[in-house]
Design a protein around this motif. Structure first.
Motif, PDB file in Angstrom:
ATOM      1  N   PRO B 101      22.228  23.500  16.647  1.00  0.00           N
ATOM      2  CA  PRO B 101      21.207  23.934  17.616  1.00  0.00           C
ATOM      3  C   PRO B 101      20.342  25.082  17.086  1.00  0.00           C
ATOM      4  CG  PRO B 101      23.298  23.623  18.732  1.00  0.00           C
ATOM      5  CD  PRO B 101      23.573  23.471  17.270  1.00  0.00           C
ATOM      6  N   ALA B 102      20.939  26.010  16.339  1.00  0.00           N
ATOM      7  CA  ALA B 102      20.159  27.122  15.790  1.00  0.00           C
ATOM      8  C   ALA B 102      19.100  26.599  14.832  1.00  0.00           C
ATOM      9  CB  ALA B 102      21.076  28.112  15.074  1.00  0.00           C
ATOM     10  N   LEU B 103      19.513  25.641  14.027  1.00  0.00           N
ATOM     11  CA  LEU B 103      18.605  25.012  13.072  1.00  0.00           C
ATOM     12  C   LEU B 103      17.431  24.359  13.812  1.00  0.00           C
ATOM     13  CD1 LEU B 103      18.919  24.566   9.998  1.00  0.00           C
ATOM     14  CD2 LEU B 103      19.851  22.321  10.525  1.00  0.00           C
ATOM     15  N   LEU B 104      17.769  23.633  14.875  1.00  0.00           N
ATOM     16  CA  LEU B 104      16.734  22.938  15.634  1.00  0.00           C
ATOM     17  C   LEU B 104      15.799  23.915  16.331  1.00  0.00           C
ATOM     18  CD1 LEU B 104      18.797  20.044  17.255  1.00  0.00           C
ATOM     19  CD2 LEU B 104      17.059  19.837  15.492  1.00  0.00           C
ATOM     20  N   ALA B 105      16.373  25.009  16.833  1.00  0.00           N
ATOM     21  CA  ALA B 105      15.546  25.970  17.566  1.00  0.00           C
ATOM     22  C   ALA B 105      14.639  26.747  16.625  1.00  0.00           C
ATOM     23  CB  ALA B 105      16.427  26.926  18.364  1.00  0.00           C
ATOM     24  N   GLY B 106      14.847  26.584  15.321  1.00  0.00           N
ATOM     25  CA  GLY B 106      13.967  27.231  14.351  1.00  0.00           C
ATOM     26  C   GLY B 106      14.433  28.601  13.918  1.00  0.00           C
ATOM     27  N   ALA B 107      15.706  28.930  14.204  1.00  0.00           N
ATOM     28  CA  ALA B 107      16.215  30.238  13.785  1.00  0.00           C
ATOM     29  C   ALA B 107      16.257  30.297  12.262  1.00  0.00           C
ATOM     30  CB  ALA B 107      17.593  30.479  14.371  1.00  0.00           C
ATOM     31  N   ASP B 108      15.931  31.460  11.710  1.00  0.00           N
ATOM     32  CA  ASP B 108      16.007  31.621  10.258  1.00  0.00           C
ATOM     33  C   ASP B 108      17.396  32.041   9.829  1.00  0.00           C
ATOM     34  OD1 ASP B 108      12.976  31.492   9.439  1.00  0.00           O
ATOM     35  OD2 ASP B 108      13.112  32.698  11.269  1.00  0.00           O
ATOM     36  N   GLY B 109      18.139  32.590  10.781  1.00  0.00           N
ATOM     37  CA  GLY B 109      19.484  33.023  10.434  1.00  0.00           C
ATOM     38  C   GLY B 109      20.388  33.009  11.643  1.00  0.00           C
ATOM     39  N   LEU B 110      21.690  32.917  11.356  1.00  0.00           N
ATOM     40  CA  LEU B 110      22.704  32.967  12.410  1.00  0.00           C
ATOM     41  C   LEU B 110      23.773  33.923  11.919  1.00  0.00           C
ATOM     42  CD1 LEU B 110      24.063  31.862  15.002  1.00  0.00           C
ATOM     43  CD2 LEU B 110      24.900  29.946  13.642  1.00  0.00           C
ATOM     44  N   ILE B 124      19.015  40.381   7.518  1.00  0.00           N
ATOM     45  CA  ILE B 124      17.665  40.818   7.913  1.00  0.00           C
ATOM     46  C   ILE B 124      16.737  40.804   6.702  1.00  0.00           C
ATOM     47  CG2 ILE B 124      16.300  42.785   8.733  1.00  0.00           C
ATOM     48  CD1 ILE B 124      18.686  43.562  10.495  1.00  0.00           C
ATOM     49  N   ARG B 125      17.235  41.338   5.582  1.00  0.00           N
ATOM     50  CA  ARG B 125      16.419  41.358   4.364  1.00  0.00           C
ATOM     51  C   ARG B 125      16.040  39.951   3.920  1.00  0.00           C
ATOM     52  NH1 ARG B 125      14.528  45.066   1.935  1.00  0.00           N
ATOM     53  NH2 ARG B 125      15.236  47.216   2.071  1.00  0.00           N
ATOM     54  N   VAL B 126      17.045  39.088   3.929  1.00  0.00           N
ATOM     55  CA  VAL B 126      16.807  37.727   3.443  1.00  0.00           C
ATOM     56  C   VAL B 126      15.776  36.998   4.297  1.00  0.00           C
ATOM     57  CG1 VAL B 126      17.854  35.440   3.156  1.00  0.00           C
ATOM     58  CG2 VAL B 126      19.028  37.472   2.280  1.00  0.00           C
ATOM     59  N   VAL B 127      15.967  37.033   5.642  1.00  0.00           N
ATOM     60  CA  VAL B 127      15.017  36.281   6.475  1.00  0.00           C
ATOM     61  C   VAL B 127      13.642  36.936   6.489  1.00  0.00           C
ATOM     62  CG1 VAL B 127      16.804  35.230   7.914  1.00  0.00           C
ATOM     63  CG2 VAL B 127      15.704  37.330   8.687  1.00  0.00           C
ATOM     64  N   ALA B 128      13.596  38.261   6.319  1.00  0.00           N
ATOM     65  CA  ALA B 128      12.293  38.940   6.258  1.00  0.00           C
ATOM     66  C   ALA B 128      11.535  38.489   5.017  1.00  0.00           C
ATOM     67  CB  ALA B 128      12.482  40.456   6.255  1.00  0.00           C
ATOM     68  N   GLY B 129      12.272  38.163   3.976  1.00  0.00           N
ATOM     69  CA  GLY B 129      11.636  37.700   2.738  1.00  0.00           C
ATOM     70  C   GLY B 129      11.356  36.206   2.758  1.00  0.00           C
ATOM     71  N   GLY B 130      11.517  35.579   3.916  1.00  0.00           N
ATOM     72  CA  GLY B 130      11.214  34.158   4.019  1.00  0.00           C
ATOM     73  C   GLY B 130      12.410  33.252   3.759  1.00  0.00           C
ATOM     74  N   GLY B 131      13.586  33.813   3.534  1.00  0.00           N
ATOM     75  CA  GLY B 131      14.771  32.995   3.249  1.00  0.00           C
ATOM     76  C   GLY B 131      15.512  32.604   4.523  1.00  0.00           C
ATOM     77  N   ARG B 132      16.632  31.896   4.314  1.00  0.00           N
ATOM     78  CA  ARG B 132      17.437  31.504   5.466  1.00  0.00           C
ATOM     79  C   ARG B 132      18.844  32.072   5.343  1.00  0.00           C
ATOM     80  NH1 ARG B 132      17.111  25.637   7.596  1.00  0.00           N
ATOM     81  NH2 ARG B 132      18.194  25.117   5.678  1.00  0.00           N
ATOM     82  N   GLU B 162      17.727  20.742   5.326  1.00  0.00           N
ATOM     83  CA  GLU B 162      17.403  21.037   3.930  1.00  0.00           C
ATOM     84  C   GLU B 162      16.395  22.171   3.805  1.00  0.00           C
ATOM     85  OE1 GLU B 162      16.110  17.298   2.464  1.00  0.00           O
ATOM     86  OE2 GLU B 162      18.146  16.480   2.569  1.00  0.00           O
ATOM     87  N   GLY B 163      15.930  22.648   4.946  1.00  0.00           N
ATOM     88  CA  GLY B 163      15.014  23.786   4.915  1.00  0.00           C
ATOM     89  C   GLY B 163      13.558  23.402   4.757  1.00  0.00           C
ATOM     90  N   THR B 164      13.267  22.138   5.023  1.00  0.00           N
ATOM     91  CA  THR B 164      11.865  21.710   4.936  1.00  0.00           C
ATOM     92  C   THR B 164      11.043  22.400   6.035  1.00  0.00           C
ATOM     93  OG1 THR B 164      12.786  19.563   4.374  1.00  0.00           O
ATOM     94  CG2 THR B 164      10.404  19.653   4.729  1.00  0.00           C
TER      95      THR B 164
END
Lengths: 323, 195
Positions: B101-110, B124-132, B162-164
């Motif tokens: 569900p987190a993936l579907l809702a578009g969350a960058d991290g859990l 926080i650092r990772v998702v701020a840099g565009g990562g997951r 897959e992070g598309t």
């Protein structure tokens, strides 16, 4: 039609017949009774009275026999095995009525027992949910906040204090985990939020992580709709079974299988442990609790050994027939 | 161009959590790490929109369980906005069941709420840099989610896992953004039988 004759009239009729027979014997036989009874006459009268009594006894006994059987059957009715009813194939009016009244009473008692057990279980689940939420939302959150603050503190203090802060951090984190486990045991959040299948996968993962037993959930795709009570029973029985596997079975792996079988959904929890050994199925309140839960939704529960070794818990939940 | 580059590499973090002790802990943790700055902490979903508008955070931390709503709903709402921040779902339990569900809702991290502050700060650092920052998706969970979903929707789940990026998914499936969003909403609904 003879069966419709009531017990009372049967007793009157038998007694009457015996009395009439005795009177006829007295009238037709050469027996006489003098004004002053002699010894021989007294003996004869006594013997006659005894014979009448024995005949009466034998006949009445036959009449009352169904009543005795009714009593015996009544004593044998086991409240844990509902559905037992008295059946008297040959009985007189009152006994037949009594046993059908008794069966009606059993119906009412069983219905009431089922209703009150359902109410008790619903109240218990409600209470569990409330406590789980409160544990999680209050104590759990406070401890989480404390743990975060301690993490920060650990980086700020000098080396002399650091071991103490680290110990505090660990305690707080253990507290968070414990509250989470208790809350999850009380009420599986995943069941409410994401349904039975996700909840069973989550449960399997959690027990596997904790116990080291390899647990594989195999959940069929084509399950019919289940109502909330059924889902809860399936979840709770899977939970209880997996807890038993992790605690007692010395198993290396277990399967959690949920599938459709005819007009029922069947849950199987099977392990490769040492089996039940000397323990009887009913030992332990866990088993009894599982059985009672199953009973409430009209499901049946079997627990038995599997080859070559291990135990299988099998729960069959009937689903309403397709319209 | 992400906002963090505008703001001298300072990552601006906003938080929604209904519990005071957690809010205090989060603020303390964030301000303890150089490069992170807390731009606002609110206790409920209503205060989030003004906060996003006013403070322009790079990362929003959403508690999963919130009064009258949950982090997933809020996450979709945040992600629906143009120039949205990265979203971290911060959940105390149901973590395994929450991944899809987190993936579907578009969350960058859990991030698991019981974990150490360091983990959250790294996330926080990772998702701020565009990562997951999502836990590995267990194959049986993915399979299980697959059985609950319409087969037509499975490619969406596959590409998301897959992070598309969404525009790319929409292009691949020849859908417009609104249609993709509607389908994702339907997928979320079928994974969450309660709502």
């Amino acid at each position: 039609m003879i069966r419709r004759v009531s017990l009372f009239w049967r007793v009157i009729a038998i007694n009457g017949a015996v009395l009439v027979a005795a009177a006829l014997v007295l009238a037709l036989s050469p027996i006489t009774v003098s004004d002053r009874v002699v010894v021989a006459e007294a003996v004869l009268l006594t013997v006659g009275a005894m014979v009448a009594l024995v005949v009466n006894l034998a006949l009445l006994r036959r009449v009352f026999e169904p009543l005795e059987r009714l009593t015996e059957l009544t004593r044998r009715v086991d409240p844990l095995l509902p559905g037992q009813r008295l059946e008297l194939e040959r009985s007189v009016g009152e006994v037949g009525e009594l046993s059908s009244a008794f069966n009606d009473m059993l119906d009412r008692l069983e219905r009431e027992r089922l209703d009150s057990a359902r109410r008790a279980l619903a109240a218990q689940e409600h209470e569990r949910r409330r406590i789980a939420h409160e544990l999680h939302d209050e104590i759990g959150q406070t401890l989480t906040g404390v743990a975060l603050q301690l993490d920060v503190l650990a980086d700020l203090v000098g080396p002399d204090l650091r071991p103490r802060v680290t110990a505090l951090q660990e305690s707080a984190r253990t507290g968070v985990e414990e509250v989470r486990d208790i809350a999850r045991g009380l009420r599986p959040e995943a069941l409410d939020e994401f349904g039975l299948r996700s909840a069973l996968v989550s449960l399997s993962t959690m027990v596997a992580d904790r116990s080291g037993v390899r647990i594989e959930p195999r959940l069929a795709r084509d399950l019919p709709e289940l109502d909330k009570d059924d889902e809860l029973v399936i979840y709770r029985i899977a939970q209880e079974s997996l807890t038993n596997v992790a605690r007692h079975a010395h198993a290396t792996r277990a399967d959690v299988i949920l599938e459709r079988e005819n007009a029922a959904v069947v849950l199987r929890v099977r392990d490769d442990g040492r089996g039940m050994g000397g323990r009887t199925e009913e030992s332990g309140t866990g088993m009894r609790g599982m059985r009672e839960r199953a009973l409430l939704v009209g499901a049946s529960l079997e627990i038995g050994p599997v080859a070559p070794h291990g135990t299988e818990v099998r729960l069959v939940v009937p689903t309403p027939a397709d319209p | 161009m992400t906002r963090s580059t505008i703001q001298n590499d300072l990552i601006r973090v906003a938080m929604v959590d209904d519990h005071a002790a957690v809010r205090l802990g989060l603020e303390a943790a964030i301000s303890s790490r150089p490069g992170l700055v807390s731009v606002g902490v609110v206790d409920g979903p209503e205060a989030l929109a003004p906060l996003l508008y006013r403070a322009r955070p790079d990362v929003v931390i959403l508690d999963y369980r919130l009064p009258r709503t949950n982090g997933l709903v809020l996450c979709r709402r945040v992600k629906a906005q143009p120039l949205h921040p990265a979203v971290l779902l911060y959940s105390a339990y149901a973590d395994q069941a929450l991944v899809v569900p987190a993936l579907l809702a578009g969350a960058d991290g859990l991030v698991h709420k019981g974990g150490p502050a360091r983990e959250l700060l790294d996330a926080i650092r990772v998702v701020a840099g565009g990562g997951r920052w999502l836990p590995p998706l267990r194959p049986d969970l993915l399979r299980d989610a697959g059985t609950a979903l319409d087969p037509e929707d499975l490619p969406v789940l596959g590409m998301l896992s897959e992070g598309t990026p969404r525009p790319e998914i929409a292009a691949t499936l020849r859908l417009d953004a609104a249609e993709l969003d509607r389908r994702i909403g339907r997928m979320l609904a079928s994974l969450r039988p309660e709502r």
